[in-house]
Design an enzyme around this catalytic site. Structure first.
Site, PDB file in Angstrom:
ATOM      1  CE  LYS A   9      11.631  -1.147   2.457  1.00 19.58           C
ATOM      2  NZ  LYS A   9      11.248  -2.575   2.396  1.00 19.58           N
ATOM      3  CE1 TYR A  49       9.509  -2.785  -2.717  1.00 19.49           C
ATOM      4  CE2 TYR A  49       8.135  -1.107  -1.705  1.00 19.49           C
ATOM      5  CZ  TYR A  49       9.313  -1.817  -1.761  1.00 19.49           C
ATOM      6  OH  TYR A  49      10.320  -1.549  -0.849  1.00 19.49           O
ATOM      7  CG  ASN A 112      12.619  -4.733   5.109  1.00 19.37           C
ATOM      8  OD1 ASN A 112      12.153  -3.652   4.791  1.00 19.37           O
ATOM      9  ND2 ASN A 112      12.827  -5.709   4.248  1.00 19.37           N
ATOM     10  CG  HIS A 115      14.103  -0.276  -1.812  1.00 20.68           C
ATOM     11  ND1 HIS A 115      13.585  -1.447  -2.312  1.00 20.68           N
ATOM     12  CD2 HIS A 115      14.720   0.344  -2.858  1.00 20.68           C
ATOM     13  CE1 HIS A 115      13.869  -1.529  -3.607  1.00 20.68           C
ATOM     14  NE2 HIS A 115      14.559  -0.455  -3.967  1.00 20.68           N
ATOM     15  CD  GLU A 126      14.383  -0.006  -7.407  1.00 19.19           C
ATOM     16  OE1 GLU A 126      13.902  -1.148  -7.426  1.00 19.19           O
ATOM     17  OE2 GLU A 126      15.250   0.354  -6.569  1.00 19.19           O
TER      18      GLU A 126
END
Ligand code: UDP
Ligand code: MG
Length: 141
Positions: A9, A49, A112, A115, A126
């Site tokens: 990310k 998302y 975080n 993913h 995805e």
């Protein structure tokens, strides 16, 4: 062999942690099948998302995911989906197990670092969100 989608990310990229996190992934015996660096628009981040559209954190998450470059990867290993979720740890780094990537590198529940797909079915969806069949390398090459 199973495949999963990982995304390093924008917080990972900005903190210069791409190499360290990829090292952890390779040390855990995942094979990299595809990888690229891209910048998501709010629209593409929102589409990725979409399942979280009704959640209170959705718009902040879309802002974060489109705030800089990210690195999607396709990873292959036996039980790749569950195995990778174990390697990254819980969504909130405060709750992530010791030794997991999120425990070691993540700042908070939103930022975080990485993913990981949550099911084999979603992994396929995805992967095709980011990569064409042509971009998935053959490991026998
Ligand atoms: N997220 C957030 N706040 C929350 C829950 C999730 O900002 O309370 C963000 C976080 O970046 C997370 C992503 O939304 O990784 C997707 O949430 P999910 O519950 O699917 O967590 P994951 O599968 O990534 O562990
Ligand atoms: Mg998820």
């Amino acid at each position: 062999m199973e495949r999963t989608l990982a995304i390093l990310k924008p917080d990972c990229v900005k903190a210069n942690l791409i190499g360290k996190v990829i090292d952890r992934i390779l040390d855990a015996n995942f094979k990299i099948i595809a990888m690229k660096m891209i910048t998501l628009t709010p629209q593409t981040a929102g589409a990725f998302y979409a399942v979280h559209q009704q959640r209170p954190f959705y718009y902040d998450l879309v802002d974060f995911m489109s705030s800089g470059s990210c690195v999607p990867l396709v990873l292959e290993k036996e039980h790749a989906v569950a195995n990778f979720r174990n390697l990254i740890g819980a969504t909130d780094p405060a709750e992530a197990a010791k030794g997991t990537i999120r425990k070691e590198f993540a700042s908070n529940k939103q930022r975080n670092i990485v993913h990981g797909s949550d099911s084999v079915e979603n992994a396929a969806i995805e992967i095709s969100f980011f990569f064409s069949a042509q971009e998935l390398v053959s490991l026998s090459r």
